[in-house]
Design an enzyme around this catalytic site. Structure first.
Site, PDB file in Angstrom:
ATOM      1  N   ASP A 315       0.852  -1.180   0.000  1.00 33.14           N
ATOM      2  CA  ASP A 315       0.000   0.000   0.000  1.00 33.14           C
ATOM      3  C   ASP A 315       0.898   1.243   0.000  1.00 33.14           C
ATOM      4  OD1 ASP A 315      -2.257   1.515  -0.111  1.00 33.14           O
ATOM      5  OD2 ASP A 315      -3.154   0.786   1.730  1.00 33.14           O
TER       6      ASP A 315
HETATM    7  C1  BGC Z   1      -5.170   3.177   0.737  1.00 32.79           C
HETATM    8  C2  BGC Z   1      -5.560   2.101  -0.241  1.00 32.79           C
HETATM    9  C3  BGC Z   1      -5.657   2.690  -1.632  1.00 32.79           C
HETATM   10  C4  BGC Z   1      -4.327   3.328  -1.986  1.00 32.79           C
HETATM   11  C5  BGC Z   1      -4.280   3.890  -3.401  1.00 32.79           C
HETATM   12  C6  BGC Z   1      -3.951   3.949   0.275  1.00 32.79           C
HETATM   13  O1  BGC Z   1      -3.711   5.051   1.083  1.00 32.79           O
HETATM   14  O2  BGC Z   1      -4.931   2.582   1.996  1.00 32.79           O
HETATM   15  O3  BGC Z   1      -6.793   1.530   0.136  1.00 32.79           O
HETATM   16  O4  BGC Z   1      -6.003   1.688  -2.530  1.00 32.79           O
HETATM   17  O5  BGC Z   1      -4.079   4.385  -1.063  1.00 32.79           O
HETATM   18  O6  BGC Z   1      -5.098   4.980  -3.567  1.00 32.79           O
END
Ligand code: BGC
Length: 760
Positions: A315
């Site tokens: 992530d």
């Molecule tokens: C979130 C994810 C998301 C990613 C991309 C992260 O901060 O935890 O759920 O898919 O950002 O936008």
């Protein structure tokens, strides 16, 4: 062309014979090996890297740093494209600039990025672009916006959820976005958590079924993601992300392994077995180990036990966070080694080139073998082939005539209608008589962002009122139903601060009834932190002031989590709730208020009464409120899980089992008669719960084991049958293995209970 060549050519043109099938998985493996064989280490590391589009966009002040404003209209910066796409060979770009884009704008940006990748790099490998499509292709202006996941779960309707997912995939592809980071398979067990609205609620079965409906709808039959109307999904956030001890996002969770396996793992296992391509990781830590460095959960469980061979994706920023946030690696470089050792394939870098430089150094120094890099790159290239990106790196938006169509909107309206839960209806105040004069008040009455929440045209969803201005807020929809002459509007209060409650009280003196719209402003992730689950004082004061006028009050809640209302709930005549119904939500709520639609939503989470009363429905026997030792502090929510009223009534009778004793491997048929005993047609969700009476590990008081949503005309009766397998009675024991224990079980449907025995 010979006859055979012509025949083969014609065969290739057949609809089922697109690139994936034509090449076949062995064909793709061959292509991948060939390509990999030509790649330098730097090119391979580029393939493992994902960059936020923010790093590619021009700023007003080129030296103003990452948080400086973007040039408007947004423009890609050619030097950054040259640096990241060409020199570093970045594989994947994600996210959106500061606001939503039309499908043509998306096409323009993605074509420009793709052209750098295809024509200016040595091997011309296409870029994969991904965004979060949490409730429709919700970062594209003009797309069909559905309710958020928690509101979709309130429909208890897997077919509808699947249809919404299919439309989302179509509109994502129309936007040239072949990858989404979702659905979220996180169990929504902590009501304080700012991402509760992104979950399918607190129950494992409901979450598992709806997650599968979503991934199947998005990826298509047989996960045929080369189809131009399907996308690849990334199920998230593996694992145990959603139930941190404090309720605050990305803070530690502490669970025994048997609990993780029984509650958090099943939705992931099911979706992986159905063929999803990516698993996106939990940004937090479980039992003191950040998931991005957790070899046990990534390698032993995900790869070896479940057999996942797709891409494990980090992530946002989470590799570097092993160093400065979690403090398990003294340097960024050591963090990268840990993460790769744990099994990560693709990294959301997300904003600079240090990851690529450091990993190159690491491999050159011999701390990680190049063959380990090859493993990840192979998986990533394979997905690019499967998605058909080599053949169609981008598509013309004209190929998608149904984008934003009336047919798609109709499905979104149905979802919004079915997401509405009627929680209270004293003296049948609802549906509301259209002859009454009404005051509409409250901060959620006249804004689209309170209907949509985060991930709407941007990360935080603040611009919904601009981009969805042609859609109806609750106020506008009620006005359309009632006529402007019978309606007064006074906001009374904002979400967090009072505007003018006295004015609203005065206006209440002129009407017969009050529609009080309370809830939350839009938010996503950490900006959604709260210190107090109660609705803020300003809204509580407005509610108490409205109740004190003596006029009947109908409370309409639109919120991403169950904000507490126990300070005034008793004084409300009616309560309606939708956990963020999306762009069609204003109309849906008005339809329900005036009886054009009979509500049938059911709560996918417990609605707590007090802040120190945060107990899930599948609690232990010892957490019952009516415990024999006089404990009344147990499960005593404002409204229980699975609850929701209707404008009609349903009678349940004749709960029958096919056997009273079963053995391992047997199945049990449970039948019950359900009758619509009221005067209007309606849907009912029959919910079957099973209770293990005694077990070696304290059993839950009850667990949802099956459900079925049925339609009944007024006066109609149907027999609903469920099949229960012995695996439905399993639990994970202290040895972390699924186990089944003989003994007595109770089956509960609505107010009926009966029992059976399991024998070895
Ligand atoms: C979130 C994810 C998301 C990613 C991309 C992260 O901060 O935890 O759920 O898919 O950002 O936008």
């Amino acid at each position: 062309m010979t006859k055979w060549a012509l025949f083969l050519f014609m065969l290739m043109l057949l609809p089922g014979c697109r690139q994936g099938e034509q090449t076949g998985s062995r064909g793709i493996d061959r292509e991948v090996d060939l390509l990999l064989g030509k790649m330098t280490l730097r090119e391979k590391i580029g393939q493992m890297s994902q960059i936020d589009v923010a790093a590619l966009m021009k700023r007003v002040d080129p030296h103003g740093g990452f948080y400086g404003p973007f040039l408007e209209p947004n423009v890609l910066d050619k030097d950054s494209l040259q640096k990241y796409i060409v020199e570093y060979g970045i594989s994947c770009v994600f996210n959106i600039g500061p606001h939503g884009y039309s499908i043509r704008e998306w096409h323009g940006y993605i074509k420009e990025i793709q052209d750098y990748a295809l024509h200016r790099t040595r091997l011309g490998i296409p870029v994969l672009y991904g965004v979060d499509a949490m409730h429709g292709a919700s970062l594209t202006v003009g797309a069909t916006l559905f309710p958020q996941q928690l509101a979709m779960a309130s429909t208890w309707n897997p077919d509808l959820v699947k249809q919404a997912a299919e439309i989302t995939a179509y509109e994502m592809r129309a936007s040239n976005l072949p990858l989404t980071f979702g659905p979220s398979l996180d169990l929504g067990k902590h009501p304080v958590w700012s991402r509760l609205n992104e979950s399918f609620g607190e129950d494992v079965l409901l979450t598992t079924i709806l997650s599968k409906s979503t991934t199947e709808g998005m990826e298509g039959p047989g996960n045929s993601v080369d189809d131009k109307t399907r996308i690849a999904t990334s199920i998230k956030h593996y694992i145990a992300y959603s139930f941190p001890l404090t309720g605050k996002d990305r803070t530690p969770a502490w669970f025994p392994e048997h609990y993780v396996r029984e509650y958090f793992l099943p939705p992931f296992t099911e979706c992986i077995r159905s063929g999803v391509h990516i698993v996106l990781l939990n940004s937090g830590e479980l039992n003191g180990v950040p998931l991005h460095a957790d070899k046990y959960w990534l390698k032993n469980v995900l790869r070896d036990e479940i057999g996942f061979d797709g891409i494990i994706m980090s992530d946002w920023y989470d590799i570097e966070k092993l160093n400065f946030f979690h403090h398990v690696a003294p340097t960024y470089k050591e963090a990268i080694i840990k993460a790769l050792d744990a099994g990560i394939d693709m990294v959301m870098v997300p904003l600079d080139n240090r990851f690529m430089d450091l990993l190159t150094e690491i491999v050159n120094e011999g701390s990680i073998a190049e063959s380990r890099i090859d493993e990840s790159v192979r998986r990533i290239l394979k997905l690019k082939y499967k998605l058909g990106l080599f053949e169609h790196p981008y598509r013309n938006p004209d190929e998608y005539p149904d984008f934003g169509s009336a047919g798609f909107r109709h499905v979104a309206s149905q979802c919004a209608l079915e997401s509405v839960v009627l929680l209270k209806n004293a003296d049948n105040i609802l549906p509301l008589d259209r002859n009454l004069k009404v005051l509409v008040t409250g901060p959620a009455a006249n804004t689209m962002s309170a209907l949509n929440g985060g991930w709407t045209y941007s990360w935080q969803g603040h611009a919904a009122d601009t981009y969805a201005s042609e859609k109806n807020t609750i106020l506008e929809a009620v006005r359309n139903e009632l006529g402007a002459d019978k309606l007064i509007y006074e906001p009374g209060s904002g979400f967090d601060s009072v505007i003018d409650i006295n004015k609203a009280v005065k206006a209440a003196g002129l009407v017969d009834c009050i529609i009080l719209c309370l809830g939350e402003p839009s938010y996503a992730e950490t900006p959604g932190y709260i210190e107090d689950l109660y609705l803020p004082d300003a809204q509580t004061d407005l509610a108490l002031a409205m109740a004190a006028t003596g006029k009947p009050v109908i409370l309409v809640l639109t919120e991403g989590r169950p904000r507490l209302i126990s300070r005034f709930e008793e004084q409300m005549e009616g309560v309606l709730l939708s956990f963020l119904p999306g762009n069609e939500g204003g109309d849906a709520l008005a339809c329900v208020i005036f009886g054009d639609y009979n509500p049938n939503g059911k709560l996918p989470v417990t609605y707590p009464r007090y802040p120190n009363d945060l107990i899930n429905y599948d609690h232990r026997y010892s957490e019952r409120a009516d415990h024999q030792f006089g404990n009344n502090h147990g499960y005593h929510p404002q409204y229980p899980f699975g609850y929701g009223l209707s404008y009609t009534s349903f009678g349940y009778a004749n709960l029958q089992l096919s056997k009273d004793t079963i053995g391992p491997g047997d199945s049990l048929v449970v039948a019950v008669d359900i009758k619509n005993t009221g005067k209007v047609n309606g849907y009912e969700v029959a919910q079957l719960y099973i209770r293990d009476v005694y077990a070696n590990l304290t059993p839950p008081f009850k667990r949802l084991r099956a459900f079925n949503k049925i339609f009944l005309f007024a006066g109609e009766q149907k027999t609903v049958r469920f099949i229960i397998q012995t695996e439905d009675l399993n639990y994970v024991g202290q040895d972390n293995q699924w186990t089944i224990e003989e003994g007595e079980f109770e089956v509960c449907i609505e107010n009926l209970t009966t029992n059976f025995y399991l024998q070895d």
